[in-house]
Design a protein around this motif. Structure first.
Motif, PDB file in Angstrom:
ATOM      1  N   ARG A 171      -2.905  20.711   0.081  1.00  0.00           N
ATOM      2  CA  ARG A 171      -3.078  21.713  -0.983  1.00  0.00           C
ATOM      3  C   ARG A 171      -3.822  22.939  -0.451  1.00  0.00           C
ATOM      4  NH1 ARG A 171      -4.495  17.125  -3.839  1.00  0.00           N
ATOM      5  NH2 ARG A 171      -6.710  17.701  -3.799  1.00  0.00           N
ATOM      6  N   ARG A 172      -4.825  22.702   0.340  1.00  0.00           N
ATOM      7  CA  ARG A 172      -5.632  23.798   0.897  1.00  0.00           C
ATOM      8  C   ARG A 172      -4.787  24.660   1.840  1.00  0.00           C
ATOM      9  NH1 ARG A 172     -11.266  22.372   3.754  1.00  0.00           N
ATOM     10  NH2 ARG A 172     -11.534  24.315   4.840  1.00  0.00           N
ATOM     11  N   ALA A 173      -3.970  24.002   2.660  1.00  0.00           N
ATOM     12  CA  ALA A 173      -3.088  24.766   3.570  1.00  0.00           C
ATOM     13  C   ALA A 173      -2.055  25.551   2.783  1.00  0.00           C
ATOM     14  CB  ALA A 173      -2.407  23.816   4.548  1.00  0.00           C
ATOM     15  N   ALA A 174      -1.535  24.969   1.719  1.00  0.00           N
ATOM     16  CA  ALA A 174      -0.555  25.658   0.879  1.00  0.00           C
ATOM     17  C   ALA A 174      -1.206  26.858   0.200  1.00  0.00           C
ATOM     18  CB  ALA A 174       0.033  24.711  -0.154  1.00  0.00           C
ATOM     19  N   GLY A 175      -2.467  26.728  -0.200  1.00  0.00           N
ATOM     20  CA  GLY A 175      -3.195  27.819  -0.843  1.00  0.00           C
ATOM     21  C   GLY A 175      -3.489  28.942   0.145  1.00  0.00           C
ATOM     22  N   ALA A 176      -3.715  28.613   1.388  1.00  0.00           N
ATOM     23  CA  ALA A 176      -4.007  29.608   2.410  1.00  0.00           C
ATOM     24  C   ALA A 176      -2.779  30.434   2.764  1.00  0.00           C
ATOM     25  CB  ALA A 176      -4.563  28.945   3.665  1.00  0.00           C
ATOM     26  N   ASP A 177      -1.608  29.818   2.605  1.00  0.00           N
ATOM     27  CA  ASP A 177      -0.349  30.501   2.911  1.00  0.00           C
ATOM     28  C   ASP A 177       0.057  31.471   1.801  1.00  0.00           C
ATOM     29  OD1 ASP A 177      -0.152  29.146   5.295  1.00  0.00           O
ATOM     30  OD2 ASP A 177       1.153  27.575   4.492  1.00  0.00           O
ATOM     31  N   CYS A 214       0.827  -1.202   0.000  1.00  0.00           N
ATOM     32  CA  CYS A 214       0.000   0.000   0.000  1.00  0.00           C
ATOM     33  C   CYS A 214       0.867   1.259   0.000  1.00  0.00           C
ATOM     34  CB  CYS A 214      -0.904  -0.006   1.238  1.00  0.00           C
ATOM     35  SG  CYS A 214      -2.052   1.375   1.331  1.00  0.00           S
ATOM     36  N   THR A 215       0.480   2.231  -0.824  1.00  0.00           N
ATOM     37  CA  THR A 215       1.222   3.487  -0.890  1.00  0.00           C
ATOM     38  C   THR A 215       0.678   4.535   0.073  1.00  0.00           C
ATOM     39  OG1 THR A 215      -0.137   4.257  -2.744  1.00  0.00           O
ATOM     40  CG2 THR A 215       1.930   3.131  -3.288  1.00  0.00           C
ATOM     41  N   GLY A 216      -0.325   4.170   0.864  1.00  0.00           N
ATOM     42  CA  GLY A 216      -0.863   5.081   1.873  1.00  0.00           C
ATOM     43  C   GLY A 216       0.135   5.278   3.000  1.00  0.00           C
ATOM     44  N   GLY A 217       0.094   6.448   3.600  1.00  0.00           N
ATOM     45  CA  GLY A 217       1.002   6.736   4.711  1.00  0.00           C
ATOM     46  C   GLY A 217       0.711   5.859   5.912  1.00  0.00           C
ATOM     47  N   HIS A 218       1.748   5.432   6.581  1.00  0.00           N
ATOM     48  CA  HIS A 218       1.642   4.606   7.789  1.00  0.00           C
ATOM     49  C   HIS A 218       0.902   3.293   7.541  1.00  0.00           C
ATOM     50  CE1 HIS A 218       3.333   7.932   9.931  1.00  0.00           C
ATOM     51  NE2 HIS A 218       2.364   8.718   9.494  1.00  0.00           N
ATOM     52  N   CYS A 219       1.130   2.699   6.381  1.00  0.00           N
ATOM     53  CA  CYS A 219       0.512   1.408   6.066  1.00  0.00           C
ATOM     54  C   CYS A 219       1.519   0.550   5.303  1.00  0.00           C
ATOM     55  CB  CYS A 219      -0.746   1.594   5.218  1.00  0.00           C
ATOM     56  SG  CYS A 219      -1.629   0.038   4.935  1.00  0.00           S
ATOM     57  N   ARG A 227      -7.943   8.201   3.006  1.00  0.00           N
ATOM     58  CA  ARG A 227      -7.077   8.934   3.932  1.00  0.00           C
ATOM     59  C   ARG A 227      -6.005   9.714   3.171  1.00  0.00           C
ATOM     60  NH1 ARG A 227      -5.976   4.122   7.660  1.00  0.00           N
ATOM     61  NH2 ARG A 227      -7.849   4.105   8.893  1.00  0.00           N
ATOM     62  N   THR A 228      -5.417   9.068   2.166  1.00  0.00           N
ATOM     63  CA  THR A 228      -4.372   9.707   1.369  1.00  0.00           C
ATOM     64  C   THR A 228      -4.939  10.882   0.583  1.00  0.00           C
ATOM     65  OG1 THR A 228      -3.174   7.625   1.233  1.00  0.00           O
ATOM     66  CG2 THR A 228      -2.638   9.300  -0.418  1.00  0.00           C
ATOM     67  N   ARG A 229      -6.096  10.716  -0.002  1.00  0.00           N
ATOM     68  CA  ARG A 229      -6.729  11.812  -0.758  1.00  0.00           C
ATOM     69  C   ARG A 229      -7.090  12.981   0.150  1.00  0.00           C
ATOM     70  NH1 ARG A 229     -10.627   8.561  -5.020  1.00  0.00           N
ATOM     71  NH2 ARG A 229      -8.923   7.906  -6.375  1.00  0.00           N
ATOM     72  N   VAL A 230      -7.624  12.714   1.310  1.00  0.00           N
ATOM     73  CA  VAL A 230      -7.984  13.775   2.250  1.00  0.00           C
ATOM     74  C   VAL A 230      -6.722  14.506   2.701  1.00  0.00           C
ATOM     75  CG1 VAL A 230      -8.891  14.220   4.576  1.00  0.00           C
ATOM     76  CG2 VAL A 230     -10.151  12.739   3.002  1.00  0.00           C
ATOM     77  N   ALA A 231      -5.663  13.768   3.011  1.00  0.00           N
ATOM     78  CA  ALA A 231      -4.404  14.411   3.430  1.00  0.00           C
ATOM     79  C   ALA A 231      -3.844  15.288   2.318  1.00  0.00           C
ATOM     80  CB  ALA A 231      -3.389  13.351   3.837  1.00  0.00           C
ATOM     81  N   ALA A 232      -3.906  14.831   1.072  1.00  0.00           N
ATOM     82  CA  ALA A 232      -3.421  15.623  -0.057  1.00  0.00           C
ATOM     83  C   ALA A 232      -4.274  16.878  -0.236  1.00  0.00           C
ATOM     84  CB  ALA A 232      -3.424  14.786  -1.332  1.00  0.00           C
ATOM     85  N   PHE A 233      -5.582  16.735  -0.095  1.00  0.00           N
ATOM     86  CA  PHE A 233      -6.485  17.879  -0.202  1.00  0.00           C
ATOM     87  C   PHE A 233      -6.164  18.911   0.874  1.00  0.00           C
ATOM     88  CE2 PHE A 233     -10.380  19.928   1.341  1.00  0.00           C
ATOM     89  CZ  PHE A 233     -10.742  20.638   0.199  1.00  0.00           C
ATOM     90  N   ARG A 234      -6.022  18.457   2.086  1.00  0.00           N
ATOM     91  CA  ARG A 234      -5.719  19.389   3.198  1.00  0.00           C
ATOM     92  C   ARG A 234      -4.369  20.065   2.997  1.00  0.00           C
ATOM     93  NH1 ARG A 234      -8.026  15.528   8.012  1.00  0.00           N
ATOM     94  NH2 ARG A 234     -10.213  16.053   7.681  1.00  0.00           N
TER      95      ARG A 234
END
Length: 184
Positions: free
Chosen positions: A177-183, A140-145, A168-175
């Motif tokens: 990207r969203r945090a990077a956009g907010a910065d 699995c390419t998911g984090g911590h798996c 989980r991986t998609r949600v983490a990537a979305f968050r």
């Protein structure tokens, strides 16, 4: 004559590796605790009763760790070499047996019952890889798996052990990207 065995289901094979393998248990924080008791997995392995009755947690973990190495191989050649080594070391060989109806049935045979679990799993993987190719298995390419997967889909693009890890991986990537956009 040896111990006669058949291939196990692909789902049971991944359950064995993910539930009893050291890397999957350590990565998700289970430590030494497998997913299920020995009797649960033993009933689904399709092993002769004499082999299933003698299974121990140590034997399941050792087999799962050997098999995990096939899934995490870096290339098709390394995967083939690892699987061939398991087949050779287990001493598995093709055999025929007479079914209840008198018809011949293809089975595998090992001289040492202690090798039956690895032999059954390795022959299952051998058939699948010969039919579908090396890109159809992996870790699995998911984090911590560190769970493994066997991709039986038509497209052959699976990279996660489950939908849960994929989400989980998609949600983490979305968050991220969203945090990077907010910065910005």
């Amino acid at each position: 004559m040896g111990v006669m065995l058949t291939e196990m289901s692909l789902d049971t094979l991944t359950e064995l590796v993910n539930g009893w393998g050291t890397p999957p248990r350590q990565e998700d924080g289970r430590g030494d605790t497998p997913h299920r008791p020995v009797a649960d997995i033993a009933a689904r392995l399709r092993l002769p009763a004499c082999v299933s009755a003698a299974l121990t947690p140590q034997a399941l973990a050792q087999a799962a760790d050997h098999l995990h190495g096939v899934f995490r191989a870096e290339s098709g050649a390394a995967c083939a070499q690892s699987l061939t080594q398991l087949l050779t070391s287990s001493g598995v060989r093709p055999a025929l047996e007479t079914g209840a109806d008198g018809a011949p049935r293809a089975v595998w045979s090992v001289d040492d019952a202690d090798h039956a679990l690895v032999a059954a799993a390795a022959t299952t993987l051998r058939r699948f890889l010969a039919d579908r190719g090396f890109t159809r298995i992996g870790v699995c390419t998911g984090g911590h798996c560190a769970d493994v997967y066997i991709d039986q889909s038509p497209a052959g693009r699976r990279r996660f052990c489950s939908v849960t890890c994929q989400n989980r991986t998609r949600v983490a990537a979305f968050r991220s990207r969203r945090a990077a956009g907010a910065d910005s």
